[in-house]
Every structure is written in structure tokens, then in C-alpha cells.
Write a protein that holds these residues in place. Sequence first.
Motif, PDB file in Angstrom:
ATOM      1  N   ASN A  92      41.477  50.591  40.664  1.00 20.77           N
ATOM      2  CA  ASN A  92      41.889  51.539  41.698  1.00 20.77           C
ATOM      3  C   ASN A  92      42.700  50.851  42.797  1.00 20.77           C
ATOM      4  O   ASN A  92      43.714  51.383  43.262  1.00 20.77           O
ATOM      5  CB  ASN A  92      40.672  52.232  42.304  1.00 20.77           C
ATOM      6  CG  ASN A  92      39.987  53.142  41.318  1.00 20.77           C
ATOM      7  OD1 ASN A  92      40.614  53.604  40.362  1.00 20.77           O
ATOM      8  ND2 ASN A  92      38.716  53.396  41.527  1.00 20.77           N
ATOM      9  N   LEU A  93      42.271  49.672  43.211  1.00 22.19           N
ATOM     10  CA  LEU A  93      43.027  48.929  44.224  1.00 22.19           C
ATOM     11  C   LEU A  93      44.417  48.552  43.712  1.00 22.19           C
ATOM     12  O   LEU A  93      45.400  48.581  44.460  1.00 22.19           O
ATOM     13  CB  LEU A  93      42.267  47.670  44.641  1.00 22.19           C
ATOM     14  CG  LEU A  93      41.014  47.873  45.489  1.00 22.19           C
ATOM     15  CD1 LEU A  93      40.281  46.552  45.677  1.00 22.19           C
ATOM     16  CD2 LEU A  93      41.397  48.458  46.835  1.00 22.19           C
ATOM     17  N   PHE A  94      44.513  48.209  42.444  1.00 23.28           N
ATOM     18  CA  PHE A  94      45.803  47.852  41.859  1.00 23.28           C
ATOM     19  C   PHE A  94      46.735  49.056  41.825  1.00 23.28           C
ATOM     20  O   PHE A  94      47.927  48.945  42.148  1.00 23.28           O
ATOM     21  CB  PHE A  94      45.586  47.288  40.449  1.00 23.28           C
ATOM     22  CG  PHE A  94      46.850  46.854  39.773  1.00 23.28           C
ATOM     23  CD1 PHE A  94      47.544  45.736  40.192  1.00 23.28           C
ATOM     24  CD2 PHE A  94      47.354  47.580  38.696  1.00 23.28           C
ATOM     25  CE1 PHE A  94      48.711  45.345  39.564  1.00 23.28           C
ATOM     26  CE2 PHE A  94      48.512  47.197  38.066  1.00 23.28           C
ATOM     27  CZ  PHE A  94      49.193  46.069  38.502  1.00 23.28           C
ATOM     28  N   LYS A  95      46.204  50.210  41.445  1.00 24.87           N
ATOM     29  CA  LYS A  95      47.035  51.431  41.416  1.00 24.87           C
ATOM     30  C   LYS A  95      47.493  51.805  42.817  1.00 24.87           C
ATOM     31  O   LYS A  95      48.631  52.230  43.013  1.00 24.87           O
ATOM     32  CB  LYS A  95      46.262  52.581  40.775  1.00 24.87           C
ATOM     33  CG  LYS A  95      46.113  52.438  39.281  1.00 24.87           C
ATOM     34  CD  LYS A  95      45.327  53.586  38.692  1.00 24.87           C
ATOM     35  CE  LYS A  95      45.170  53.386  37.194  1.00 24.87           C
ATOM     36  NZ  LYS A  95      44.349  54.435  36.593  1.00 24.87           N
ATOM     37  N   GLU A  96      46.617  51.665  43.803  1.00 32.02           N
ATOM     38  CA  GLU A  96      46.993  51.948  45.188  1.00 32.02           C
ATOM     39  C   GLU A  96      48.079  50.996  45.670  1.00 32.02           C
ATOM     40  O   GLU A  96      49.008  51.398  46.371  1.00 32.02           O
ATOM     41  CB  GLU A  96      45.774  51.843  46.111  1.00 32.02           C
ATOM     42  CG  GLU A  96      44.779  52.952  45.964  1.00 32.02           C
ATOM     43  CD  GLU A  96      43.555  52.724  46.820  1.00 32.02           C
ATOM     44  OE1 GLU A  96      43.576  51.811  47.681  1.00 32.02           O
ATOM     45  OE2 GLU A  96      42.564  53.442  46.632  1.00 32.02           O
ATOM     46  N   ALA A  97      47.973  49.736  45.298  1.00 32.48           N
ATOM     47  CA  ALA A  97      48.973  48.759  45.716  1.00 32.48           C
ATOM     48  C   ALA A  97      50.324  49.050  45.077  1.00 32.48           C
ATOM     49  O   ALA A  97      51.379  48.764  45.667  1.00 32.48           O
ATOM     50  CB  ALA A  97      48.510  47.350  45.353  1.00 32.48           C
ATOM     51  N   GLN A  98      50.351  49.623  43.880  1.00 31.58           N
ATOM     52  CA  GLN A  98      51.610  49.942  43.215  1.00 31.58           C
ATOM     53  C   GLN A  98      52.290  51.157  43.851  1.00 31.58           C
ATOM     54  O   GLN A  98      53.516  51.220  43.912  1.00 31.58           O
ATOM     55  CB  GLN A  98      51.377  50.228  41.731  1.00 31.58           C
ATOM     56  CG  GLN A  98      51.153  49.000  40.900  1.00 31.58           C
ATOM     57  CD  GLN A  98      50.948  49.340  39.434  1.00 31.58           C
ATOM     58  OE1 GLN A  98      50.532  50.446  39.089  1.00 31.58           O
ATOM     59  NE2 GLN A  98      51.245  48.385  38.570  1.00 31.58           N
ATOM     60  N   THR A  99      51.509  52.126  44.292  1.00 31.12           N
ATOM     61  CA  THR A  99      52.101  53.375  44.772  1.00 31.12           C
ATOM     62  C   THR A  99      52.422  53.360  46.268  1.00 31.12           C
ATOM     63  O   THR A  99      53.339  54.049  46.698  1.00 31.12           O
ATOM     64  CB  THR A  99      51.159  54.550  44.496  1.00 31.12           C
ATOM     65  OG1 THR A  99      49.900  54.299  45.112  1.00 31.12           O
ATOM     66  CG2 THR A  99      50.978  54.740  43.002  1.00 31.12           C
ATOM     67  N   GLU A 100      51.715  52.625  47.073  1.00 28.46           N
ATOM     68  CA  GLU A 100      51.959  52.677  48.511  1.00 28.46           C
ATOM     69  C   GLU A 100      53.202  51.893  48.897  1.00 28.46           C
ATOM     70  O   GLU A 100      53.587  50.947  48.224  1.00 28.46           O
ATOM     71  CB  GLU A 100      50.743  52.181  49.296  1.00 28.46           C
ATOM     72  CG  GLU A 100      50.556  50.671  49.281  1.00 28.46           C
ATOM     73  CD  GLU A 100      49.340  50.248  50.079  1.00 28.46           C
ATOM     74  OE1 GLU A 100      49.371  49.106  50.566  1.00 28.46           O
ATOM     75  OE2 GLU A 100      48.376  51.018  50.199  1.00 28.46           O
ATOM     76  N   LYS A 101      53.827  52.329  49.964  1.00 30.60           N
ATOM     77  CA  LYS A 101      55.039  51.683  50.445  1.00 30.60           C
ATOM     78  C   LYS A 101      54.639  50.466  51.274  1.00 30.60           C
ATOM     79  O   LYS A 101      53.768  50.537  52.140  1.00 30.60           O
ATOM     80  CB  LYS A 101      55.832  52.653  51.306  1.00 30.60           C
ATOM     81  CG  LYS A 101      57.145  52.101  51.756  1.00 30.60           C
ATOM     82  CD  LYS A 101      57.917  53.123  52.559  1.00 30.60           C
ATOM     83  CE  LYS A 101      59.216  52.502  53.031  1.00 30.60           C
ATOM     84  NZ  LYS A 101      59.972  53.430  53.857  1.00 30.60           N
ATOM     85  N   LYS A 102      55.300  49.394  51.014  1.00 30.81           N
ATOM     86  CA  LYS A 102      54.972  48.148  51.698  1.00 30.81           C
ATOM     87  C   LYS A 102      55.962  47.919  52.836  1.00 30.81           C
ATOM     88  O   LYS A 102      57.160  48.131  52.693  1.00 30.81           O
ATOM     89  CB  LYS A 102      55.010  46.986  50.723  1.00 30.81           C
ATOM     90  CG  LYS A 102      53.958  47.104  49.641  1.00 30.81           C
ATOM     91  CD  LYS A 102      54.005  45.939  48.707  1.00 30.81           C
ATOM     92  CE  LYS A 102      52.983  46.041  47.632  1.00 30.81           C
ATOM     93  NZ  LYS A 102      52.897  47.279  46.916  1.00 30.81           N
ATOM     94  N   ASP A 103      55.432  47.483  53.956  1.00 27.41           N
ATOM     95  CA  ASP A 103      56.288  47.122  55.084  1.00 27.41           C
ATOM     96  C   ASP A 103      56.710  45.673  54.931  1.00 27.41           C
ATOM     97  O   ASP A 103      55.856  44.775  54.822  1.00 27.41           O
ATOM     98  CB  ASP A 103      55.528  47.299  56.412  1.00 27.41           C
ATOM     99  CG  ASP A 103      55.173  48.751  56.643  1.00 27.41           C
ATOM    100  OD1 ASP A 103      55.953  49.624  56.216  1.00 27.41           O
ATOM    101  OD2 ASP A 103      54.116  49.005  57.256  1.00 27.41           O
TER     102      ASP A 103
END
Length: 109
Positions: A92-103
Motif C-alpha cells: 500500500n505504501l508503494f502504491k501511494e508513493a507511485q500515485t502521489e505528486k512529489k515536490d
Amino acid sequence: MININGFKEFKKKIVIKNTDPFKKEVTPFRDWKIIVIIFFGGIVASVCFSLYMSIEINRDNFFTAKTEVGEIAELNTQGLAKVLSLFSQRENLFKEAQTEKKDIVDPSR
């Protein structure tokens, strides 16, 4: 008939002539002889240990667990559930890291 004493002959080969019996003078030959003997002794010991290990590993005497006949292995279900939940959390953490926009921080500003 010639009588040869092996110990005396061996001692003649090992002992260096014209050395100080009280060890008061510097004798580099004695020191180097000791260093060389220890070095080759270490090499021989290392080769013997390596041969022993390779022979025992080839015989499958190392790295084996002896089990009794009729012993039943039990599955640790609590531990399995804990590991599976840990993997699902990481997924779940990996999927969240893939979809969220990174600053992206610009170091030049």
C-alpha cells in the motif's frame, strides 16, 4: 658403517652457527628464520583447514539439521499472518508513493 643421528643433523640445519648464546647481540637471521617458519606454518595450517572443510562439505556433513523420524513440523500461523500484513502494508505504501505528486526541491533557489 656410518652412524647418522637424525636429530643432530636436523639441529645442524636449524641452528645458525656463530650466534650469541646469551642473546645479547642483534641476530636478524634468527628473527627472520622465526618469521619464515611461522609464515609457512600458517600456510600449511590454512591449507589443511581448507581441505578439511571442502571434504566435509562435499560429504554433506555441514549445514544439515538432523531430524527425528516421525517429527511433524508445525506451521506458525500467527507469524505468517504478521508477515503477510507487513507485506500488504508495504504494498500500500508503494502504491501511494507511485500515485502521489512529489515536490522537487530546487537547490539553486
